[in-house]
Design a protein around this motif. Structure first.
Motif, PDB file in Angstrom:
ATOM      1  N   ASN A 142       0.830  -1.212   0.000  1.00 48.54           N
ATOM      2  CA  ASN A 142       0.000   0.000   0.000  1.00 48.54           C
ATOM      3  C   ASN A 142       0.864   1.262   0.000  1.00 48.54           C
ATOM      4  N   GLU A 143       1.932   1.202   0.779  1.00 46.06           N
ATOM      5  CA  GLU A 143       2.839   2.364   0.816  1.00 46.06           C
ATOM      6  C   GLU A 143       3.491   2.588  -0.542  1.00 46.06           C
ATOM      7  N   ALA A 144       3.858   1.472  -1.168  1.00 42.45           N
ATOM      8  CA  ALA A 144       4.476   1.586  -2.503  1.00 42.45           C
ATOM      9  C   ALA A 144       3.491   2.188  -3.496  1.00 42.45           C
ATOM     10  N   ARG A 145       2.229   1.763  -3.398  1.00 42.93           N
ATOM     11  CA  ARG A 145       1.215   2.290  -4.317  1.00 42.93           C
ATOM     12  C   ARG A 145       0.926   3.767  -4.029  1.00 42.93           C
ATOM     13  N   GLU A 146       0.879   4.100  -2.742  1.00 37.13           N
ATOM     14  CA  GLU A 146       0.674   5.514  -2.381  1.00 37.13           C
ATOM     15  C   GLU A 146       1.846   6.374  -2.857  1.00 37.13           C
ATOM     16  N   GLY A 147       3.034   5.819  -2.690  1.00 38.43           N
ATOM     17  CA  GLY A 147       4.233   6.528  -3.167  1.00 38.43           C
ATOM     18  C   GLY A 147       4.175   6.747  -4.671  1.00 38.43           C
ATOM     19  N   HIS A 148       3.624   5.748  -5.352  1.00 42.93           N
ATOM     20  CA  HIS A 148       3.537   5.894  -6.799  1.00 42.93           C
ATOM     21  C   HIS A 148       2.505   6.956  -7.200  1.00 42.93           C
ATOM     22  N   ALA A 149       1.427   7.015  -6.432  1.00 42.80           N
ATOM     23  CA  ALA A 149       0.409   8.054  -6.714  1.00 42.80           C
ATOM     24  C   ALA A 149       1.039   9.443  -6.581  1.00 42.80           C
ATOM     25  N   LEU A 150       1.883   9.584  -5.562  1.00 44.23           N
ATOM     26  CA  LEU A 150       2.588  10.855  -5.369  1.00 44.23           C
ATOM     27  C   LEU A 150       3.536  11.130  -6.546  1.00 44.23           C
ATOM     28  N   LEU A 151       4.194  10.067  -6.981  1.00 38.02           N
ATOM     29  CA  LEU A 151       5.126  10.183  -8.108  1.00 38.02           C
ATOM     30  C   LEU A 151       4.389  10.600  -9.387  1.00 38.02           C
ATOM     31  N   GLU A 152       3.212  10.033  -9.584  1.00 38.33           N
ATOM     32  CA  GLU A 152       2.411  10.385 -10.762  1.00 38.33           C
ATOM     33  C   GLU A 152       2.062  11.871 -10.763  1.00 38.33           C
ATOM     34  N   ARG A 153       1.678  12.361  -9.580  1.00 37.77           N
ATOM     35  CA  ARG A 153       1.343  13.791  -9.478  1.00 37.77           C
ATOM     36  C   ARG A 153       2.569  14.639  -9.802  1.00 37.77           C
ATOM     37  N   GLU A 154       3.707  14.220  -9.251  1.00 38.06           N
ATOM     38  CA  GLU A 154       4.941  14.977  -9.502  1.00 38.06           C
ATOM     39  C   GLU A 154       5.350  14.912 -10.972  1.00 38.06           C
ATOM     40  N   SER A 155       5.079  13.754 -11.581  1.00 38.35           N
ATOM     41  CA  SER A 155       5.395  13.595 -13.008  1.00 38.35           C
ATOM     42  C   SER A 155       4.569  14.581 -13.840  1.00 38.35           C
ATOM     43  N   ASN A 156       3.289  14.700 -13.484  1.00 41.91           N
ATOM     44  CA  ASN A 156       2.421  15.666 -14.181  1.00 41.91           C
ATOM     45  C   ASN A 156       2.890  17.097 -13.940  1.00 41.91           C
ATOM     46  N   ASN A 157       3.270  17.358 -12.672  1.00 40.07           N
ATOM     47  CA  ASN A 157       3.796  18.696 -12.355  1.00 40.07           C
ATOM     48  C   ASN A 157       5.037  19.013 -13.170  1.00 40.07           C
ATOM     49  N   LEU A 158       5.891  17.993 -13.315  1.00 42.25           N
ATOM     50  CA  LEU A 158       7.137  18.189 -14.062  1.00 42.25           C
ATOM     51  C   LEU A 158       6.845  18.563 -15.516  1.00 42.25           C
ATOM     52  N   VAL A 159       5.907  17.836 -16.124  1.00 38.03           N
ATOM     53  CA  VAL A 159       5.552  18.128 -17.523  1.00 38.03           C
ATOM     54  C   VAL A 159       4.994  19.549 -17.632  1.00 38.03           C
ATOM     55  N   SER A 160       4.137  19.915 -16.673  1.00 36.55           N
ATOM     56  CA  SER A 160       3.565  21.276 -16.692  1.00 36.55           C
ATOM     57  C   SER A 160       4.658  22.326 -16.525  1.00 36.55           C
ATOM     58  N   GLN A 161       5.584  22.036 -15.624  1.00 36.23           N
ATOM     59  CA  GLN A 161       6.673  22.988 -15.360  1.00 36.23           C
ATOM     60  C   GLN A 161       7.569  23.166 -16.595  1.00 36.23           C
ATOM     61  N   ILE A 162       7.858  22.055 -17.269  1.00 37.06           N
ATOM     62  CA  ILE A 162       8.687  22.130 -18.488  1.00 37.06           C
ATOM     63  C   ILE A 162       7.973  22.991 -19.529  1.00 37.06           C
ATOM     64  N   CYS A 163       6.679  22.713 -19.726  1.00 38.00           N
ATOM     65  CA  CYS A 163       5.900  23.480 -20.715  1.00 38.00           C
ATOM     66  C   CYS A 163       5.919  24.962 -20.358  1.00 38.00           C
ATOM     67  N   LYS A 164       5.730  25.252 -19.077  1.00 38.18           N
ATOM     68  CA  LYS A 164       5.662  26.651 -18.639  1.00 38.18           C
ATOM     69  C   LYS A 164       6.989  27.367 -18.902  1.00 38.18           C
ATOM     70  N   GLU A 165       8.086  26.716 -18.541  1.00 39.72           N
ATOM     71  CA  GLU A 165       9.396  27.364 -18.693  1.00 39.72           C
ATOM     72  C   GLU A 165       9.752  27.579 -20.162  1.00 39.72           C
ATOM     73  N   VAL A 166       9.485  26.572 -20.986  1.00 43.32           N
ATOM     74  CA  VAL A 166       9.812  26.702 -22.418  1.00 43.32           C
ATOM     75  C   VAL A 166       8.932  27.786 -23.055  1.00 43.32           C
ATOM     76  N   LYS A 167       7.658  27.781 -22.665  1.00 43.48           N
ATOM     77  CA  LYS A 167       6.724  28.772 -23.221  1.00 43.48           C
ATOM     78  C   LYS A 167       7.153  30.192 -22.838  1.00 43.48           C
ATOM     79  N   GLU A 168       7.468  30.391 -21.574  1.00 40.79           N
ATOM     80  CA  GLU A 168       7.870  31.726 -21.108  1.00 40.79           C
ATOM     81  C   GLU A 168       9.119  32.211 -21.846  1.00 40.79           C
ATOM     82  N   SER A 169      10.044  31.288 -22.009  1.00 41.27           N
ATOM     83  CA  SER A 169      11.296  31.651 -22.678  1.00 41.27           C
ATOM     84  C   SER A 169      11.059  32.039 -24.141  1.00 41.27           C
ATOM     85  N   ALA A 170      10.190  31.277 -24.813  1.00 41.78           N
ATOM     86  CA  ALA A 170       9.910  31.557 -26.235  1.00 41.78           C
ATOM     87  C   ALA A 170       9.155  32.880 -26.389  1.00 41.78           C
TER      88      ALA A 170
END
Lengths: 168, 298
Positions: B104-132
């Motif tokens: 259960n802890e591993a699965r919960e940890g993965h749920a957190l990782l998924e959220r962070e993965s989505n955040n990372l993609v959003s952050q990359i998009c934001k930084e590249v967009k701002e720079s362009a």
């Protein structure tokens, strides 16, 4: 038509030709000069681009050596028209972020974790030409043109300072 | 009746005529030459811009680390699930609650990782967009070139696309320590048989009952014997589009499924030809660049 009239007409044609040529020749020479200027500008710009790209794609401490190597390769000789292209000033590196030395908590050794170096390289090259006529307007016998270009640094510093640096 | 031509003044006319042709031809040649010169410079700028935007994608090896975390998370969940089965099979039922808690802890940890993965993609998009967008807003009138009837303006970013590079694997490796999982990965074509690296841009699901989880592994050039691939320009035909970040010079809502590893920049250089600006066209330039590869080797 009398002999005098024939000679007068010939003289007129000759005069027109001489006057025409005296206009045409300087214009032709000026065009040669302009061609020379454009060719020099483009050559300098192209070399500057290569220089800055090469300088930006390696270790920052060797940027000038790489720039000089490219200059030696791309502009190895001077001709009667162009001088050898040279760096107008040393390659400038504007580093905004780079990996810093850290302390390994286990071995207590200083090491650099490696990573990309962010920033840009700026190179400025110059070329000198000896125009045929333009110097009459400019005042100096030689004309020097500079080109300045920048390029983002694309270098990833490898990990260093650890005993097991290279891993499979 | 035979016409008697007047020969006086013919040389003067001829020379003036020649002079005119000469000058017009030369002006035309210089204009075309300059136009080509400016085009080359604009293409260089587009290349530099693509390189700059691409280098923002994997800042601090964030994409590489996320891929590694995804790979380790799936191993942890797979292993935790196997431990539960072991407990039941080896009559160690008293350890089952602990094994289930770990799962259960591993699965919960993965749920957190998924959220962070989505955040990372959003952050990359934001930084590249701002720079362009910052590039476009920083353009001034200084770059306008005018010669004869030709007028060119500075190149502007018209469109930016995020994507990946064809045939690039992921930097994360399927660990052979977990035999069951590595065999499953090969069966499902999640990983390469030759080097064990995960394939790029896949949802590397694990066997049921944990098949509900998704493990999104992105493309990124792996670190090879301590050598990391730096950000570099690539040919446009190896680019695989994921999402559009900027279109018509305006930022677009963008959230690709996987973290990108390349960027394609479409620039346009407004050009006007003619004394009154009769002919107007936008010269377009396309440049593609890949981000730097993974820094760490696991």
């Amino acid at each position: 038509m009398t002999r005098f009239e024939r000679r007068k007409r010939k003289a007129q044609s000759l005069l027109e030709t001489v006057m025409g040529i005296s206009f045409l020749v300087p214009i032709f020479l000026l065009l040669v000069d302009f061609t020379l200027v454009f060719a020099a500008l483009q050559k300098n710009d192209s070399v500057c681009r290569n220089v800055v790209r090469t300088a930006a794609s390696g270790a920052p401490e060797d940027a000038n050596n790489r720039a000089q190597a490219i200059l030696a390769q791309k502009s190895d000789s001077s001709t009667g028209w162009f001088s050898k292209i040279s760096l107008a000033e040393p390659v400038a590196l504007m580093i905004t972020n780079k990996p810093n030395v850290q302390l390994d908590p286990e071995s207590n050794e200083a090491f650099n974790p490696g990573g990309p170096i962010e920033g840009s390289a700026i190179a400025s090259t110059q070329i000198t030409i000896k125009p045929i006529l333009l110097h009459l307007f400019h005042g100096e016998r030689e004309l020097t043109f500079k080109s300045q270009q920048s390029c983002p640094i694309s270098y990833v510093m490898p990990e260093s300072g650890r005993s097991n640096e290279v891993k499979e | 009746m035979r016409t008697i031509r007047k020969s006086s003044g013919s040389m003067l006319v001829l020379i003036v005529f020649l002079l005119g042709i000469f000058v017009v031809f030369a002006l035309g040649a210089f204009t075309v030459n300059n136009f080509l010169f400016l085009r080359t410079r604009a293409q260089d700028r587009a290349d530099n811009l693509a390189l700059l935007l691409a280098s923002k994608i994997n800042t601090g090896d964030r994409v590489g680390q996320m891929n590694e975390l995804q790979a380790r998370s799936r191993e942890l969940i797979f292993n935790s699930r196997e431990r539960i089965a072991d407990c039941h099979g080896e009559e160690l039922d008293m350890l089952s609650p602990i094994a289930e808690q770990l799962l259960n802890e591993a699965r919960e940890g993965h749920a957190l990782l998924e959220r962070e993965s989505n955040n990372l993609v959003s952050q990359i998009c934001k930084e590249v967009k701002e720079s362009a967008l910052a590039h476009n807003s920083a353009l001034s009138d200084l770059g306008i070139f005018k010669m004869g009837g030709l007028l060119t303006e500075q190149a502007r970013i018209e469109r930016v696309e995020l994507g990946s590079i064809k045939d690039i694997p992921s930097n994360a490796k399927s660990d052979t320590v977990f035999e069951g999982l590595s065999e499953f990965d090969l069966q499902q074509n999640h990983s390469h048989k030759t080097n064990g690296l995960y394939r790029a841009n896949i949802d590397a699901k694990i066997p049921p009952p944990d098949g509900d989880l998704s493990f999104k592994i992105s493309a990124l050039a792996p670190n090879v014997r301590g050598t990391c691939s730096p950000a570099h320009n690539v040919n446009a035909h190896v680019f695989t589009r994921m999402d559009t970040l900027i279109d018509n010079e305006e930022g677009q809502p963008c959230h690709p499924e996987f973290a990108p590893c390349a960027v394609q920049v479409h620039c346009k250089m407004p050009t006007t030809l003619g004394i009154k600006g009769d002919y107007r066209a936008d010269l377009t330039f396309v440049s593609t660049a890949a981000t730097n590869g993974a820094i760490k080797t696991e």
